[in-house]
Motif scaffolding. Structure first.
Motif, PDB file in Angstrom:
ATOM      1  N   LEU A 223     -18.704 -14.131 -56.852  1.00 44.71           N
ATOM      2  CA  LEU A 223     -19.597 -15.077 -56.172  1.00 44.71           C
ATOM      3  C   LEU A 223     -19.067 -15.581 -54.838  1.00 44.71           C
ATOM      4  O   LEU A 223     -19.057 -16.778 -54.590  1.00 44.71           O
ATOM      5  CB  LEU A 223     -19.845 -16.280 -57.098  1.00 44.71           C
ATOM      6  CG  LEU A 223     -20.599 -15.984 -58.391  1.00 44.71           C
ATOM      7  CD1 LEU A 223     -20.357 -17.074 -59.412  1.00 44.71           C
ATOM      8  CD2 LEU A 223     -22.080 -15.829 -58.104  1.00 44.71           C
ATOM      9  N   PRO A 224     -18.648 -14.690 -53.954  1.00 42.66           N
ATOM     10  CA  PRO A 224     -18.228 -15.192 -52.645  1.00 42.66           C
ATOM     11  C   PRO A 224     -19.438 -15.644 -51.812  1.00 42.66           C
ATOM     12  O   PRO A 224     -20.560 -15.151 -52.034  1.00 42.66           O
ATOM     13  CB  PRO A 224     -17.554 -13.979 -51.998  1.00 42.66           C
ATOM     14  CG  PRO A 224     -18.144 -12.804 -52.674  1.00 42.66           C
ATOM     15  CD  PRO A 224     -18.533 -13.240 -54.058  1.00 42.66           C
ATOM     16  N   ILE A 225     -19.211 -16.551 -50.883  1.00 44.43           N
ATOM     17  CA  ILE A 225     -20.278 -16.958 -49.965  1.00 44.43           C
ATOM     18  C   ILE A 225     -20.784 -15.715 -49.226  1.00 44.43           C
ATOM     19  O   ILE A 225     -20.005 -14.838 -48.868  1.00 44.43           O
ATOM     20  CB  ILE A 225     -19.745 -18.012 -48.973  1.00 44.43           C
ATOM     21  CG1 ILE A 225     -19.506 -19.334 -49.706  1.00 44.43           C
ATOM     22  CG2 ILE A 225     -20.696 -18.205 -47.803  1.00 44.43           C
ATOM     23  CD1 ILE A 225     -18.921 -20.419 -48.838  1.00 44.43           C
ATOM     24  N   GLY A 226     -22.103 -15.670 -49.023  1.00 44.45           N
ATOM     25  CA  GLY A 226     -22.662 -14.549 -48.282  1.00 44.45           C
ATOM     26  C   GLY A 226     -22.765 -13.286 -49.105  1.00 44.45           C
ATOM     27  O   GLY A 226     -22.713 -12.191 -48.563  1.00 44.45           O
TER      28      GLY A 226
ATOM     29  N   SER B 276     -29.405  -7.107 -42.314  1.00 43.58           N
ATOM     30  CA  SER B 276     -29.359  -6.495 -40.984  1.00 43.58           C
ATOM     31  C   SER B 276     -28.232  -7.097 -40.155  1.00 43.58           C
ATOM     32  O   SER B 276     -27.652  -6.430 -39.313  1.00 43.58           O
ATOM     33  CB  SER B 276     -30.692  -6.679 -40.261  1.00 43.58           C
ATOM     34  OG  SER B 276     -30.798  -8.015 -39.786  1.00 43.58           O
ATOM     35  N   GLY B 277     -27.912  -8.362 -40.393  1.00 42.93           N
ATOM     36  CA  GLY B 277     -26.876  -9.033 -39.612  1.00 42.93           C
ATOM     37  C   GLY B 277     -27.325  -9.383 -38.203  1.00 42.93           C
ATOM     38  O   GLY B 277     -26.544  -9.886 -37.403  1.00 42.93           O
ATOM     39  N   VAL B 278     -28.591  -9.086 -37.884  1.00 43.66           N
ATOM     40  CA  VAL B 278     -29.116  -9.396 -36.545  1.00 43.66           C
ATOM     41  C   VAL B 278     -29.832 -10.737 -36.609  1.00 43.66           C
ATOM     42  O   VAL B 278     -30.880 -10.859 -37.244  1.00 43.66           O
ATOM     43  CB  VAL B 278     -30.088  -8.293 -36.060  1.00 43.66           C
ATOM     44  CG1 VAL B 278     -30.621  -8.632 -34.680  1.00 43.66           C
ATOM     45  CG2 VAL B 278     -29.381  -6.945 -36.054  1.00 43.66           C
ATOM     46  N   ILE B 279     -29.230 -11.742 -35.985  1.00 40.81           N
ATOM     47  CA  ILE B 279     -29.768 -13.092 -36.122  1.00 40.81           C
ATOM     48  C   ILE B 279     -29.893 -13.714 -34.730  1.00 40.81           C
ATOM     49  O   ILE B 279     -28.966 -14.321 -34.211  1.00 40.81           O
ATOM     50  CB  ILE B 279     -28.868 -13.945 -37.049  1.00 40.81           C
ATOM     51  CG1 ILE B 279     -28.566 -13.165 -38.342  1.00 40.81           C
ATOM     52  CG2 ILE B 279     -29.549 -15.268 -37.390  1.00 40.81           C
ATOM     53  CD1 ILE B 279     -27.473 -13.754 -39.196  1.00 40.81           C
TER      54      ILE B 279
ATOM     55  N   HIS C 286     -25.631 -18.668 -40.037  1.00 40.32           N
ATOM     56  CA  HIS C 286     -26.946 -18.555 -40.658  1.00 40.32           C
ATOM     57  C   HIS C 286     -26.936 -19.128 -42.080  1.00 40.32           C
ATOM     58  O   HIS C 286     -27.870 -19.815 -42.485  1.00 40.32           O
ATOM     59  CB  HIS C 286     -27.390 -17.094 -40.665  1.00 40.32           C
ATOM     60  CG  HIS C 286     -28.840 -16.928 -40.970  1.00 40.32           C
ATOM     61  ND1 HIS C 286     -29.832 -17.520 -40.219  1.00 40.32           N
ATOM     62  CD2 HIS C 286     -29.467 -16.260 -41.961  1.00 40.32           C
ATOM     63  CE1 HIS C 286     -31.006 -17.214 -40.747  1.00 40.32           C
ATOM     64  NE2 HIS C 286     -30.822 -16.462 -41.799  1.00 40.32           N
ATOM     65  N   LEU C 287     -25.873 -18.861 -42.816  1.00 40.70           N
ATOM     66  CA  LEU C 287     -25.764 -19.402 -44.180  1.00 40.70           C
ATOM     67  C   LEU C 287     -25.711 -20.933 -44.136  1.00 40.70           C
ATOM     68  O   LEU C 287     -26.332 -21.616 -44.955  1.00 40.70           O
ATOM     69  CB  LEU C 287     -24.517 -18.847 -44.877  1.00 40.70           C
ATOM     70  CG  LEU C 287     -24.555 -17.347 -45.192  1.00 40.70           C
ATOM     71  CD1 LEU C 287     -23.163 -16.856 -45.572  1.00 40.70           C
ATOM     72  CD2 LEU C 287     -25.553 -17.045 -46.312  1.00 40.70           C
TER      73      LEU C 287
ATOM     74  N   ASP D  16     -22.170  -8.686 -44.341  1.00 39.81           N
ATOM     75  CA  ASP D  16     -21.076  -8.787 -43.365  1.00 39.81           C
ATOM     76  C   ASP D  16     -20.909 -10.230 -42.934  1.00 39.81           C
ATOM     77  O   ASP D  16     -21.863 -10.847 -42.472  1.00 39.81           O
ATOM     78  CB  ASP D  16     -21.409  -7.955 -42.114  1.00 39.81           C
ATOM     79  CG  ASP D  16     -21.023  -6.508 -42.317  1.00 39.81           C
ATOM     80  OD1 ASP D  16     -20.250  -6.235 -43.247  1.00 39.81           O
ATOM     81  OD2 ASP D  16     -21.506  -5.666 -41.533  1.00 39.81           O
ATOM     82  N   LEU D  17     -19.702 -10.757 -43.070  1.00 33.45           N
ATOM     83  CA  LEU D  17     -19.500 -12.159 -42.704  1.00 33.45           C
ATOM     84  C   LEU D  17     -19.039 -12.287 -41.252  1.00 33.45           C
ATOM     85  O   LEU D  17     -17.877 -12.534 -40.969  1.00 33.45           O
ATOM     86  CB  LEU D  17     -18.498 -12.825 -43.649  1.00 33.45           C
ATOM     87  CG  LEU D  17     -19.029 -13.180 -45.038  1.00 33.45           C
ATOM     88  CD1 LEU D  17     -17.987 -13.911 -45.845  1.00 33.45           C
ATOM     89  CD2 LEU D  17     -20.309 -14.032 -44.952  1.00 33.45           C
ATOM     90  N   THR D  18     -19.988 -12.104 -40.340  1.00 24.36           N
ATOM     91  CA  THR D  18     -19.705 -12.327 -38.918  1.00 24.36           C
ATOM     92  C   THR D  18     -19.903 -13.815 -38.627  1.00 24.36           C
ATOM     93  O   THR D  18     -20.421 -14.560 -39.476  1.00 24.36           O
ATOM     94  CB  THR D  18     -20.679 -11.532 -38.045  1.00 24.36           C
ATOM     95  OG1 THR D  18     -22.005 -11.995 -38.331  1.00 24.36           O
ATOM     96  CG2 THR D  18     -20.604 -10.040 -38.357  1.00 24.36           C
ATOM     97  N   ASP D  19     -19.529 -14.265 -37.420  1.00 26.82           N
ATOM     98  CA  ASP D  19     -19.784 -15.655 -37.033  1.00 26.82           C
ATOM     99  C   ASP D  19     -21.282 -15.978 -37.155  1.00 26.82           C
ATOM    100  O   ASP D  19     -21.663 -17.061 -37.589  1.00 26.82           O
ATOM    101  CB  ASP D  19     -19.333 -15.915 -35.584  1.00 26.82           C
ATOM    102  CG  ASP D  19     -17.813 -15.910 -35.472  1.00 26.82           C
ATOM    103  OD1 ASP D  19     -17.129 -15.890 -36.523  1.00 26.82           O
ATOM    104  OD2 ASP D  19     -17.306 -15.917 -34.338  1.00 26.82           O
ATOM    105  N   ASP D  20     -22.111 -15.016 -36.752  1.00 23.49           N
ATOM    106  CA  ASP D  20     -23.571 -15.221 -36.811  1.00 23.49           C
ATOM    107  C   ASP D  20     -24.052 -15.405 -38.251  1.00 23.49           C
ATOM    108  O   ASP D  20     -24.892 -16.255 -38.535  1.00 23.49           O
ATOM    109  CB  ASP D  20     -24.305 -14.017 -36.211  1.00 23.49           C
ATOM    110  CG  ASP D  20     -24.237 -14.003 -34.693  1.00 23.49           C
ATOM    111  OD1 ASP D  20     -23.770 -15.010 -34.110  1.00 23.49           O
ATOM    112  OD2 ASP D  20     -24.648 -12.989 -34.101  1.00 23.49           O
TER     113      ASP D  20
END
Ligand SMILES: [Zn+2]
Length: 179
Positions: free
Chosen positions: A51-54, A114-117, A87-88, A79-83
């Motif tokens: 249960l990791p975040i994201g 998608s990781g596109v935010i 978003h989370l 994918d845990l990018t800054d974006d």
């Protein structure tokens, strides 16, 4: 006692008491919910790694007036990018509790995949969630200028660039919703 078996996006998790963990989950069926899990913080806890975040996980919840997570299986890790992390945080602040919305759930799932935010996507989501009026123009709640660029998810406020820079809280917490 009811049991739920659901797919959930893990928006947030925090420690609660000595051993427990409090999770904020976003599900199709129940909307955004909080659930606790006993002993998840123990290093040996098998559940914790599921249960990791994201991530997206299948969870089993027991409802005793409050929700307790008893089992989980991780299905996907976004994918845990800054974006994505921002978003989370945005979703955790803005989505109302206990209001399921399947269309919104699928939209958010696709965005995280998608990781596109982009600012436009934030604008779109705020529209779907009813924060942006269908008619009339958005105005800055600081100076009433009509060039809104930022959204403050904690105070549910729309701001122009000038007012966001003068803000009491740091600009990192604002969401850019227009170019
Ligand atoms: Zn302003």
């Amino acid at each position: 006692m009811t049991e739920h078996y659901l797919k959930a996006i893990i928006l947030d998790r925090s420690s609660w008491g000595n051993q427990d963990v409090l999770l904020t989950l976003y599900t199709k069926e129940l909307g955004k919910i909080r659930a606790s899990s006993k002993s998840m913080r123990k290093i040996t806890s098998k559940l914790s790694g599921q249960l990791p975040i994201g991530s997206l996980a299948t969870v089993r919840l027991v409802d005793n007036g409050y929700l307790r997570l008893v089992d989980a299986l991780k299905e996907e890790q976004f994918d845990l990018t800054d974006d994505t992390i921002k978003h989370l945080y945005f979703l955790d602040e803005v989505i109302p509790f206990n209001q399921p919305d399947r269309d919104l759930w699928y939209t958010i799932y696709e965005i995280l995949r998608s990781g596109v935010i982009t600012p436009r996507i934030y604008g779109h989501l705020l529209g779907l969630m009813g924060f942006i009026p269908q008619e009339g123009q958005l105005i800055c709640q600081g100076c009433r200028a009509n060039k809104v660029v930022y959204f403050d998810p904690r105070d549910i406020m729309f701001l122009c660039t000038n007012c966001s820079e003068r803000g009491i809280s740091d600009i990192e917490k604002y969401i850019k919703i227009s170019d």
